[in-house]
Design an enzyme around this catalytic site. Structure first.
Site, PDB file in Angstrom:
ATOM      1  N   ASN A  65     -37.809 -22.726  36.564  1.00 28.10           N
ATOM      2  CA  ASN A  65     -37.141 -23.499  35.519  1.00 28.10           C
ATOM      3  C   ASN A  65     -38.157 -24.368  34.773  1.00 28.10           C
ATOM      4  O   ASN A  65     -39.010 -24.981  35.417  1.00 28.10           O
ATOM      5  CB  ASN A  65     -36.092 -24.413  36.170  1.00 28.10           C
ATOM      6  CG  ASN A  65     -35.178 -25.072  35.178  1.00 28.10           C
ATOM      7  OD1 ASN A  65     -34.744 -24.468  34.211  1.00 28.10           O
ATOM      8  ND2 ASN A  65     -34.872 -26.335  35.416  1.00 28.10           N
TER       9      ASN A  65
ATOM     10  N   TRP B  90     -38.435 -22.248  41.276  1.00 27.26           N
ATOM     11  CA  TRP B  90     -37.216 -21.709  41.868  1.00 27.26           C
ATOM     12  C   TRP B  90     -37.328 -20.221  42.153  1.00 27.26           C
ATOM     13  O   TRP B  90     -36.613 -19.699  43.022  1.00 27.26           O
ATOM     14  CB  TRP B  90     -36.022 -22.001  40.962  1.00 27.26           C
ATOM     15  CG  TRP B  90     -35.574 -23.418  41.043  1.00 27.26           C
ATOM     16  CD1 TRP B  90     -35.734 -24.400  40.100  1.00 27.26           C
ATOM     17  CD2 TRP B  90     -34.922 -24.045  42.149  1.00 27.26           C
ATOM     18  NE1 TRP B  90     -35.229 -25.587  40.542  1.00 27.26           N
ATOM     19  CE2 TRP B  90     -34.720 -25.404  41.798  1.00 27.26           C
ATOM     20  CE3 TRP B  90     -34.496 -23.602  43.393  1.00 27.26           C
ATOM     21  CZ2 TRP B  90     -34.100 -26.316  42.655  1.00 27.26           C
ATOM     22  CZ3 TRP B  90     -33.874 -24.510  44.248  1.00 27.26           C
ATOM     23  CH2 TRP B  90     -33.686 -25.853  43.878  1.00 27.26           C
TER      24      TRP B  90
END
Length: 284
Positions: A27, A94
């Site tokens: 992200n 992530w």
């Protein structure tokens, strides 16, 4: 390339033939982050794939909560749709946590895992540096929605403050284009609020704890940790790297020099070379 999954679609880069090497972004990124890494990993007998997570990049943006489990579910469907087996996973941010989670739930599918600047265990607020702690508190607080959803703060700050060499407007544009509206930025906000800090959010803490058991026990799967230095934005600090050395089975660590958290922008050649050499050592 684009493929239909679970009533939506996932975009992915796909080149070469052979053992699947799957590169998972974090992200607020997309498969674009691997553009300068993939050429250095390419070799005969390797198929390089880099998907855009659901709701991100050029992938579909269905009406979802965009929790960790949603991303894992769509990734599972993508793996199944392409018939991917005996894969080597490479994860950042992530993408690394999703790689661990996928390997823990499909242990027979994974041949190796390389990771950097990702979440390997639950963290405490005290472990965060002063600036990251302030940023996380602001995003999780009442002003977080406005901060992330009403503009391009998250993407722009990632690639100007989360790197040692800030990107110019031309290089920033492809990262910004997938998120032109308030609703399109919701996946970014959800990810930004999902870091497992002192037991919250509980669903992510549970997934990370499950993955941690696999990391500690899967001695048959070679693992590679890439580390960096000099930036206050780094997630894998010397203390976390030392924890990994003690708690991750079959781990090798390679230091790749100075970089920010979004290290593929600062050190793509070094990242590619380390992954390529590790894969060759283990016949992956």
């Amino acid at each position: 390339m684009m493929i239909d999954v679970l009533g939506s679609s996932l975009y992915y880069e796909d080149s070469g033939e052979g053992v699947p090497f799957v590169f998972l972004h974090g992200n607020p990124s997309s498969s674009r982050q691997w553009r300068n890494v993939l050429p250095g990993v390419a070799a005969p007998g390797r198929r390089l794939l880099a998907p855009d997570l659901i709701g991100m990049g050029r992938s579909g943006k269905p009406d979802l909560p965009y929790r960790f489990g949603d991303h894992a579910r769509y990734l599972d469907a993508w793996f199944d749709a392409l018939g991917l087996e005996d894969v080597v996973l490479v994860g950042h941010d992530w993408g690394g946590a999703l790689a661990f989670d996928h390997a823990a739930r499909h242990p027979g599918r994974v041949r190796g895992v390389a990771f950097f600047e990702t979440i390997v265990r639950e963290l405490s607020w005290d472990e965060l540096g002063e600036a990251p702690r302030r940023r996380a508190a602001a995003i999780r607080g009442p002003e977080g929605e406005s901060l992330v959803l009403d503009g391009d703060f998250l993407v722009r700050s990632a690639y100007t403050g989360g790197v040692l060499t800030p990107l110019g407007e031309d290089d920033l544009r492809p990262y910004l284009e997938p998120y032109p509206t308030r609703e399109s930025r919701r996946p970014l906000l959800e990810w930004a609020r999902s870091s497992p800090l002192d037991g919250d959010p509980a669903d992510v803490v549970e997934r990370v704890a499950f993955s941690r058991k696999w990391l500690a026990s899967a001695a048959e799967v070679p693992k590679l940790l890439l580390t960096f230095d000099t930036s206050p934005t780094l997630l894998i600090t010397p203390a976390v790297a030392a924890w990994c050395a003690e708690n991750v089975a079959a781990l090798e660590t390679v230091h790749c020099g100075p970089a920010g958290h979004h290290a593929t922008e600062d050190k793509p050649g070094e990242i590619a070379a380390a992954i390529d050499a590790w894969a060759r050592r283990h016949g992956l």
